[in-house]
Write a protein that holds these residues in place. Sequence first.
Motif: not given
Length: 86
Positions: A16, A19-25, A27, A30, A33
Amino acid sequence: MRSLSHSYLDRAGEETRLVVETLLQVVPGTQIVAVVTNLTKPIPGFELEPLVGTDAERAFDSISERVRLQLTGEIPSVDSRAWSSR
């Protein structure tokens, strides 16, 4: 019934966070999250503090409250098909 092992929960929590770190990078822009549930206690392994940009705090409060109400059935969830005709 089998109970979940701590190692399984630790792995789920780590995934999890990834996933959060990936979303921040990936998108751009952002601002929020978070993992939102209708539970009063955090799910073991998912004790992730919401990541909220300075300008998005009011939006996060409103969005997370609406999600919780939808999860409890107090308000209906948004039907994504309703947006397709716009």
